[in-house]
Scaffold this motif. Structure first.
Motif, PDB file in Angstrom:
ATOM      1  N   SER A  32       8.268 -29.181 -62.649  1.00  0.00           N
ATOM      2  CA  SER A  32       6.980 -29.465 -62.426  1.00  0.00           C
ATOM      3  C   SER A  32       6.779 -30.547 -61.324  1.00  0.00           C
ATOM      4  N   LYS A  33       7.623 -31.379 -61.068  1.00  0.00           N
ATOM      5  CA  LYS A  33       7.528 -32.168 -59.958  1.00  0.00           C
ATOM      6  C   LYS A  33       7.315 -31.681 -58.459  1.00  0.00           C
ATOM      7  N   ILE A  34       7.944 -30.332 -58.456  1.00  0.00           N
ATOM      8  CA  ILE A  34       8.149 -29.652 -57.013  1.00  0.00           C
ATOM      9  C   ILE A  34       6.732 -28.998 -56.486  1.00  0.00           C
ATOM     10  N   GLU A  35       5.870 -28.828 -57.706  1.00  0.00           N
ATOM     11  CA  GLU A  35       4.799 -27.901 -57.335  1.00  0.00           C
ATOM     12  C   GLU A  35       3.798 -28.462 -56.137  1.00  0.00           C
ATOM     13  N   ASN A  36       3.881 -29.673 -56.331  1.00  0.00           N
ATOM     14  CA  ASN A  36       2.600 -30.130 -55.452  1.00  0.00           C
ATOM     15  C   ASN A  36       3.220 -31.084 -54.325  1.00  0.00           C
ATOM     16  N   ARG A  37       4.399 -30.839 -53.833  1.00  0.00           N
ATOM     17  CA  ARG A  37       5.275 -31.731 -52.914  1.00  0.00           C
ATOM     18  C   ARG A  37       5.306 -30.755 -51.485  1.00  0.00           C
ATOM     19  N   GLN A  38       5.412 -31.788 -50.338  1.00  0.00           N
ATOM     20  CA  GLN A  38       5.480 -31.007 -49.282  1.00  0.00           C
ATOM     21  C   GLN A  38       6.537 -31.831 -48.399  1.00  0.00           C
ATOM     22  N   GLY A  39       6.987 -31.209 -47.275  1.00  0.00           N
ATOM     23  CA  GLY A  39       8.192 -32.157 -46.184  1.00  0.00           C
ATOM     24  C   GLY A  39       9.328 -32.161 -46.893  1.00  0.00           C
ATOM     25  N   GLU A  40       9.511 -33.422 -46.316  1.00  0.00           N
ATOM     26  CA  GLU A  40      11.128 -33.763 -46.640  1.00  0.00           C
ATOM     27  C   GLU A  40      11.323 -33.980 -48.379  1.00  0.00           C
ATOM     28  N   GLU A  41      10.166 -34.464 -48.920  1.00  0.00           N
ATOM     29  CA  GLU A  41      10.289 -34.651 -50.472  1.00  0.00           C
ATOM     30  C   GLU A  41      10.582 -33.540 -51.109  1.00  0.00           C
ATOM     31  N   TYR A  42       9.894 -32.220 -50.766  1.00  0.00           N
ATOM     32  CA  TYR A  42       9.906 -30.937 -51.097  1.00  0.00           C
ATOM     33  C   TYR A  42      11.426 -30.410 -50.992  1.00  0.00           C
ATOM     34  N   ASP A  43      11.882 -30.706 -49.965  1.00  0.00           N
ATOM     35  CA  ASP A  43      13.294 -30.294 -49.571  1.00  0.00           C
ATOM     36  C   ASP A  43      14.297 -30.935 -50.545  1.00  0.00           C
ATOM     37  N   MET A  44      14.053 -32.115 -50.647  1.00  0.00           N
ATOM     38  CA  MET A  44      15.068 -32.938 -51.425  1.00  0.00           C
ATOM     39  C   MET A  44      15.010 -32.544 -52.974  1.00  0.00           C
ATOM     40  N   LEU A  45      13.840 -32.316 -53.438  1.00  0.00           N
ATOM     41  CA  LEU A  45      13.459 -31.982 -54.773  1.00  0.00           C
ATOM     42  C   LEU A  45      14.012 -30.399 -55.122  1.00  0.00           C
ATOM     43  N   SER A  46      13.939 -29.576 -54.012  1.00  0.00           N
ATOM     44  CA  SER A  46      14.332 -27.994 -54.138  1.00  0.00           C
ATOM     45  C   SER A  46      15.811 -28.184 -54.060  1.00  0.00           C
ATOM     46  N   GLU A  47      16.520 -28.832 -53.253  1.00  0.00           N
ATOM     47  CA  GLU A  47      18.035 -29.045 -53.650  1.00  0.00           C
ATOM     48  C   GLU A  47      18.383 -29.258 -54.632  1.00  0.00           C
ATOM     49  N   GLU A  48      17.852 -30.436 -55.390  1.00  0.00           N
ATOM     50  CA  GLU A  48      18.327 -30.936 -56.571  1.00  0.00           C
ATOM     51  C   GLU A  48      17.983 -30.059 -57.687  1.00  0.00           C
ATOM     52  N   LEU A  49      16.947 -29.175 -57.780  1.00  0.00           N
ATOM     53  CA  LEU A  49      16.411 -28.360 -58.473  1.00  0.00           C
ATOM     54  C   LEU A  49      17.561 -27.302 -58.456  1.00  0.00           C
ATOM     55  N   SER A  50      17.813 -26.990 -57.278  1.00  0.00           N
ATOM     56  CA  SER A  50      18.876 -25.822 -57.079  1.00  0.00           C
ATOM     57  C   SER A  50      20.233 -26.018 -57.832  1.00  0.00           C
ATOM     58  N   ASN A  51      20.613 -27.387 -57.596  1.00  0.00           N
ATOM     59  CA  ASN A  51      22.176 -27.613 -58.219  1.00  0.00           C
ATOM     60  C   ASN A  51      21.752 -27.896 -59.785  1.00  0.00           C
ATOM     61  N   TRP A  52      20.732 -28.287 -60.347  1.00  0.00           N
ATOM     62  CA  TRP A  52      20.813 -28.436 -61.652  1.00  0.00           C
ATOM     63  C   TRP A  52      20.554 -26.971 -62.325  1.00  0.00           C
ATOM     64  N   ARG A  53      19.681 -26.066 -61.603  1.00  0.00           N
ATOM     65  CA  ARG A  53      19.919 -24.637 -62.111  1.00  0.00           C
ATOM     66  C   ARG A  53      21.245 -24.020 -62.299  1.00  0.00           C
ATOM     67  N   LYS A  54      22.037 -24.281 -61.259  1.00  0.00           N
ATOM     68  CA  LYS A  54      23.557 -23.961 -61.086  1.00  0.00           C
ATOM     69  C   LYS A  54      24.250 -24.306 -62.271  1.00  0.00           C
ATOM     70  N   ILE A  55      24.177 -25.881 -62.470  1.00  0.00           N
ATOM     71  CA  ILE A  55      24.553 -26.234 -63.763  1.00  0.00           C
ATOM     72  C   ILE A  55      24.323 -25.856 -65.049  1.00  0.00           C
ATOM     73  N   ARG A  56      23.025 -25.559 -65.099  1.00  0.00           N
ATOM     74  CA  ARG A  56      22.571 -24.809 -66.166  1.00  0.00           C
ATOM     75  C   ARG A  56      23.182 -23.255 -66.419  1.00  0.00           C
ATOM     76  N   ALA A  57      23.260 -22.559 -65.514  1.00  0.00           N
ATOM     77  CA  ALA A  57      23.602 -21.143 -65.363  1.00  0.00           C
ATOM     78  C   ALA A  57      25.100 -21.169 -65.884  1.00  0.00           C
ATOM     79  N   ASP A  58      26.026 -21.933 -65.196  1.00  0.00           N
ATOM     80  CA  ASP A  58      27.290 -22.006 -65.394  1.00  0.00           C
ATOM     81  C   ASP A  58      27.726 -22.596 -66.760  1.00  0.00           C
TER      82      ASP A  58
END
Length: 147
Positions: A32-58
């Motif tokens: 929900s946080k990542i929807e309206n973000r751009q630039g560097e903030e989007y990249d940081m949130l995107s990377e964090e989201l990717s890490n949490w999705r991997k934790i969830r899947a594992d």
């Protein structure tokens, strides 16, 4: 060696299962946080989201595999492992003695037999068979199906 690792994995299973609501909540929150973000903030949130999705899947895969192995045991065997290692209460042995109407040695014998079976299913280890990880074999099969 493998029995000790199996006990640690069952304790880990308990912790992972208890932490899943937090992990799922964290993924939903980041989505929900990542929807309206751009630039560097989007990249940081995107990377964090990717890490949490991997934790969830594992974590979900680990829980699914452990649930499957536990379901292959008899009711008493599963119950003994859950009481000894997963959902341990203060008087877990005495509770099992009363429920099953057996002696303490019988409770420990059932637990030891269940632990041996679980260890073999989880790690695929038997002295005469050598070492073969069933979970790793399962992953290789799934990866070959994806190709």
């Amino acid at each position: 060696m493998f029995r000790h690792a199996m006990i640690e994995d069952m304790k880990k299973y308990s912790l992972i299962k208890k932490s899943m609501p937090y992990v799922i909540g964290r993924v939903v929150s980041l989505e929900s946080k990542i929807e309206n973000r751009q630039g560097e903030e989007y990249d940081m949130l995107s990377e964090e989201l990717s890490n949490w999705r991997k934790i969830r899947a594992d974590s979900e895969e680990f829980i699914r595999d452990m649930d499957y192995c536990l379901s292959q045991l008899s009711h008493r065997e599963e119950q003994s492992l859950r009481r000894f290692f997963i959902d341990r209460s203060r008087f877990y042995v005495e509770d099992l003695e009363l429920e099953w109407n057996v002696e303490r040695t019988t409770v420990y014998n059932v637990k030891n037999r269940a632990l041996d079976k679980m260890t073999f299913m989880w790690y695929g280890y038997r002295k005469d068979d050598g070492y073969r990880n069933i979970r790793r074999t399962k992953r290789k099969e799934n990866q070959s199906r994806k190709k």
